[in-house]
Design a protein around this motif. Structure first.
Motif, PDB file in Angstrom:
ATOM      1  N   PHE A   1      -4.718  13.409  21.964  1.00  0.00           N
ATOM      2  CA  PHE A   1      -4.911  14.523  21.026  1.00  0.00           C
ATOM      3  C   PHE A   1      -5.596  14.206  20.082  1.00  0.00           C
ATOM      4  CE2 PHE A   1      -3.522  17.929  18.050  1.00  0.00           C
ATOM      5  CZ  PHE A   1      -4.398  18.800  18.477  1.00  0.00           C
ATOM      6  N   PHE A   2      -5.471  13.352  19.196  1.00  0.00           N
ATOM      7  CA  PHE A   2      -6.261  12.916  17.855  1.00  0.00           C
ATOM      8  C   PHE A   2      -7.801  12.560  18.374  1.00  0.00           C
ATOM      9  CE2 PHE A   2      -7.588   9.514  15.359  1.00  0.00           C
ATOM     10  CZ  PHE A   2      -7.538  10.143  13.879  1.00  0.00           C
ATOM     11  N   CYS A   3      -7.853  11.832  19.408  1.00  0.00           N
ATOM     12  CA  CYS A   3      -9.102  11.469  19.965  1.00  0.00           C
ATOM     13  C   CYS A   3      -9.909  12.511  20.561  1.00  0.00           C
ATOM     14  CB  CYS A   3      -8.961  10.094  20.615  1.00  0.00           C
ATOM     15  SG  CYS A   3      -8.405  10.868  22.262  1.00  0.00           S
ATOM     16  N   ALA A   4      -9.332  13.547  20.641  1.00  0.00           N
ATOM     17  CA  ALA A   4     -10.130  14.893  21.175  1.00  0.00           C
ATOM     18  C   ALA A   4     -10.748  15.735  20.144  1.00  0.00           C
ATOM     19  CB  ALA A   4      -9.099  15.892  22.437  1.00  0.00           C
ATOM     20  N   LEU A   5      -9.978  15.655  19.288  1.00  0.00           N
ATOM     21  CA  LEU A   5     -10.701  16.325  18.138  1.00  0.00           C
ATOM     22  C   LEU A   5     -11.885  15.622  17.289  1.00  0.00           C
ATOM     23  CD1 LEU A   5      -7.235  17.032  16.169  1.00  0.00           C
ATOM     24  CD2 LEU A   5      -8.330  18.723  17.417  1.00  0.00           C
ATOM     25  N   PRO A   6     -12.839  16.674  16.821  1.00  0.00           N
ATOM     26  CA  PRO A   6     -14.094  15.845  16.036  1.00  0.00           C
ATOM     27  C   PRO A   6     -13.467  15.015  14.930  1.00  0.00           C
ATOM     28  CG  PRO A   6     -14.503  18.352  16.485  1.00  0.00           C
ATOM     29  CD  PRO A   6     -12.980  17.893  16.922  1.00  0.00           C
TER      30      PRO A   6
ATOM     31  N   VAL B   1     -19.821   7.587  24.683  1.00  0.00           N
ATOM     32  CA  VAL B   1     -19.752   9.247  24.761  1.00  0.00           C
ATOM     33  C   VAL B   1     -18.570  10.008  24.345  1.00  0.00           C
ATOM     34  CG1 VAL B   1     -19.943  11.216  26.766  1.00  0.00           C
ATOM     35  CG2 VAL B   1     -20.999   8.926  27.018  1.00  0.00           C
ATOM     36  N   ASN B   2     -18.671  11.204  23.771  1.00  0.00           N
ATOM     37  CA  ASN B   2     -17.633  11.787  22.985  1.00  0.00           C
ATOM     38  C   ASN B   2     -17.355  13.259  23.595  1.00  0.00           C
ATOM     39  OD1 ASN B   2     -19.170   9.995  20.297  1.00  0.00           O
ATOM     40  ND2 ASN B   2     -17.354   9.358  21.235  1.00  0.00           N
ATOM     41  N   PRO B   3     -16.200  13.807  23.399  1.00  0.00           N
ATOM     42  CA  PRO B   3     -14.909  12.874  23.109  1.00  0.00           C
ATOM     43  C   PRO B   3     -14.556  12.017  24.517  1.00  0.00           C
ATOM     44  CG  PRO B   3     -14.255  15.234  23.987  1.00  0.00           C
ATOM     45  CD  PRO B   3     -16.007  14.966  23.988  1.00  0.00           C
ATOM     46  N   PRO B   4     -13.633  11.134  24.382  1.00  0.00           N
ATOM     47  CA  PRO B   4     -12.795  10.738  23.085  1.00  0.00           C
ATOM     48  C   PRO B   4     -13.735  10.284  21.960  1.00  0.00           C
ATOM     49  CG  PRO B   4     -12.293   9.009  24.730  1.00  0.00           C
ATOM     50  CD  PRO B   4     -13.368  10.098  25.447  1.00  0.00           C
ATOM     51  N   PHE B   5     -13.066  10.313  20.833  1.00  0.00           N
ATOM     52  CA  PHE B   5     -13.490   9.794  19.518  1.00  0.00           C
ATOM     53  C   PHE B   5     -12.543   8.668  19.213  1.00  0.00           C
ATOM     54  CE2 PHE B   5     -14.903  14.162  19.543  1.00  0.00           C
ATOM     55  CZ  PHE B   5     -16.374  14.212  19.289  1.00  0.00           C
ATOM     56  N   GLY B   6     -13.152   7.502  18.734  1.00  0.00           N
ATOM     57  CA  GLY B   6     -12.187   6.364  18.689  1.00  0.00           C
ATOM     58  C   GLY B   6     -12.110   6.109  17.423  1.00  0.00           C
TER      59      GLY B   6
ATOM     60  N   TRP C   1      -9.119  12.418  31.432  1.00  0.00           N
ATOM     61  CA  TRP C   1      -8.059  11.625  30.623  1.00  0.00           C
ATOM     62  C   TRP C   1      -6.824  11.937  31.068  1.00  0.00           C
ATOM     63  CZ3 TRP C   1     -10.783  16.369  29.381  1.00  0.00           C
ATOM     64  CH2 TRP C   1      -9.887  17.663  29.614  1.00  0.00           C
ATOM     65  N   ASP C   2      -6.720  12.683  32.192  1.00  0.00           N
ATOM     66  CA  ASP C   2      -5.208  12.925  32.860  1.00  0.00           C
ATOM     67  C   ASP C   2      -4.865  11.753  33.724  1.00  0.00           C
ATOM     68  OD1 ASP C   2      -3.160  14.073  34.658  1.00  0.00           O
ATOM     69  OD2 ASP C   2      -4.094  16.140  33.996  1.00  0.00           O
ATOM     70  N   LEU C   3      -3.765  11.296  33.413  1.00  0.00           N
ATOM     71  CA  LEU C   3      -3.280  10.168  34.110  1.00  0.00           C
ATOM     72  C   LEU C   3      -2.351  10.567  35.331  1.00  0.00           C
ATOM     73  CD1 LEU C   3      -1.936   7.901  31.196  1.00  0.00           C
ATOM     74  CD2 LEU C   3      -4.287   7.984  32.142  1.00  0.00           C
ATOM     75  N   GLY C   4      -2.231  11.814  35.737  1.00  0.00           N
ATOM     76  CA  GLY C   4      -1.199  11.986  36.688  1.00  0.00           C
ATOM     77  C   GLY C   4       0.277  11.699  36.706  1.00  0.00           C
ATOM     78  N   LYS C   5       0.535  10.915  35.539  1.00  0.00           N
ATOM     79  CA  LYS C   5       1.940  10.527  35.415  1.00  0.00           C
ATOM     80  C   LYS C   5       1.919  10.218  33.796  1.00  0.00           C
ATOM     81  CE  LYS C   5       0.553   5.898  35.933  1.00  0.00           C
ATOM     82  NZ  LYS C   5       0.753   4.533  36.448  1.00  0.00           N
ATOM     83  N   ILE C   6       3.327  10.024  33.348  1.00  0.00           N
ATOM     84  CA  ILE C   6       3.526   9.655  32.046  1.00  0.00           C
ATOM     85  C   ILE C   6       2.791   8.321  31.708  1.00  0.00           C
ATOM     86  CG2 ILE C   6       5.884   8.549  32.395  1.00  0.00           C
ATOM     87  CD1 ILE C   6       6.426   9.758  29.657  1.00  0.00           C
ATOM     88  N   ALA C   7       2.011   8.381  30.310  1.00  0.00           N
ATOM     89  CA  ALA C   7       1.700   7.051  30.098  1.00  0.00           C
ATOM     90  C   ALA C   7       2.745   5.982  29.766  1.00  0.00           C
ATOM     91  CB  ALA C   7       0.600   7.080  28.761  1.00  0.00           C
TER      92      ALA C   7
END
Ligand code: SAM
Length: 280
Positions: A121-126, A158-163, A31-37
Motif C-alpha cells: 500500500f505504501f509503495c502504491a502511494l505517490p 516504472v511506477n507505481p510501485p514506488f520503492g 501486484w496481486d499474488l493470488g494468495k497471502i504473501a
C-alpha cells in the motif's frame, strides 16, 4: 534534487480512485499474488491476541484477511479506495461478522487499531504522500499499536510501485515510531527476493505528530535550510519534508505553536506554513 525531479515526472498520472478502479475493472493487477504473501503469514502466525483490532489499508483482494479469518481473528477491518474491488470483497465476505469492509480513502478513515498490516500500500502511494502516511498511521494506532508488514528496498523503473531504502524509512518514521524491526525479508516470493524488508514499527504515544502544508521551497537546498531551522526549535525531535516540498511532518515532545514555526521560517517571506488537513 534528482529524486524530486524524477518524482514530479513520474507522478503526473493521477493515482486516484478512478485510476485504481480502472485497474480492477480491466483486471490489470500485477501486484496481486493470488494468495497471502509468506512474510505476512509469518507475522499473523506470531500474533497472540485473536481479538486485536487489525486494519489492512489498500487491501486489494485481501488474501491476508481470509487467512486472518481462517486463523480465528475476530476484529478485522479492510479498506480500499476502488469501488469495483470493494463490491467484490463485500460479496466474498458476505455474512462474516469478523470482518468490516470499507470503501474509502485511507486518509479520511477514522478508527483505532492495535495492528495495521502494510502490504504494497505504501509503495502504491505517490512518494510525496509519505509524510501524510506516517501522520495518518500514527493517528489510527492505539497507544501500544504497531505497523507490521513489508516495504520495498529497491527503486523501480516504472511506477507505481514506488520503492525506497532503509535509510529513507528511518528518516521518515523515526521518533513517531520505534523501529523494532527492519530487516531483509527471508521469505519473500521469488520475484521480490532480496528487495523487501520486514518491518515492525511501534507507535511512540508520547510525542505529538503533526503535518503542515508548506509554500515557497523550490529546491532541495532550501528544503535542507527549512528543515534545519524547524529542527532547532525547542522540543522538535524530527522534521521530514515531502518530495514535492508541499508537506512538513514534525514530531515533537508536544505540539509546537504555529507562530513559533512561522517565526522559524520567516527569514524568507515566500515561506508559508499552515496546519494540514486530511484533504490537502
Ligand atoms: C498495489 S495495490 C496492493 C493491494 C494489496 N495490498 C495487495 O498486496 O494485493 C494498492 C491498493 O491500494 C489501494 N489504494 C490506493 N490508494 C488508496 C487510498 N488513498 N486509500 C485506500 N486505498 C488506496 C488501491 O486501490 C489498491 O487496491
Amino acid at each position: 534534487m534528482g529524486n524530486e525531479k524524477c518524482c514530479v515526472v513520474q507522478c503526473e498520472r493521477n493515482l486516484d480512485q478512478e485510476y485504481w478502479d480502472a485497474q480492477y475493472k480491466a483486471n490489470v493487477t500485477g501486484w496481486d499474488l493470488g494468495k497471502i504473501a509468506p512474510p505476512i503469514k509469518t507475522i499473523i502466525d506470531n500474533l497472540k491476541d485473536k481479538n486485536c483490532r487489525i486494519l489492512i489499508p489498500g487491501c486489494g483482494n485481501s488474501y491476508e484477511a481470509e487467512y486472518l479469518i481462517e486463523s480465528g481473528f475476530t476484529n478485522i477491518t479492510v479498506l480500499d479506495i476502488a469501488p469495483t474491488l470493494v463490491q467484490n470483497l463485500t460479496e466474498k465476505f458476505a455474512g462474516n461478522t469478523n470482518i468490516k469492509i470499507i470503501l474509502c480513502d485511507f486518509f479520511t478513515h477514522q478508527g483505532v487499531y492495535d495492528l495495521i498490516i502494510e502490504q504494497t500500500f505504501f509503495c502504491a502511494l505517490p512518494p510525496r504522500m509519505r509524510q501524510k502516511y506516517v501522520w495518518k498511521m500514527h493517528q489510527l494506532l492505539a497507544d501500544s499499536g504497531k505497523i507490521a508488514g513489508v516495504l520495498f528496498q529497491k527503486q523501480f523503473e516504472v511506477n507505481p510501485p514506488f520503492g525506497g531504502s532503509k535509510e529513507e524509512y528511518i528518516a521518515l518514521f523515526q521518533k513517531a515510531f520505534t523501529i523494532v524491526k527492519m530487516e531483509l525479508c527471508e521469505n519473500s516470493i521469488p520475484p521480490r527476493a532480496n528487495s523487501e524488508v520486514v518491518i515492525e514499527f511501534k507507535k511512540n504515544p508520547d510525542v505529538a505528530v503533526n503535518l503542515y502544508t508548506f509554500e515557497g521551497i523550490t529546491c532541495s537546498g532550501c528544503m535542507e535550510n527549512v528543515s534545519d531551522k524547524l529542527a532547532q526549535i525547542n522540543g522538535v525531535m524530527n522534521v521530514s519534508i515531502s518530495t514535492d516540498f508541499s508537506k512538513v511532518l514534525i514530531v515533537s515532545t508536544e505540539e509546537i505553536d504555529l507562530t513559533a514555526l512561522q517565526f522559524a521560517v520567516s527569514y524568507d517571506e515566500k515561506y508559508k506554513i499552515k496546519k494540514a488537513t486530511v484533504t490537502n
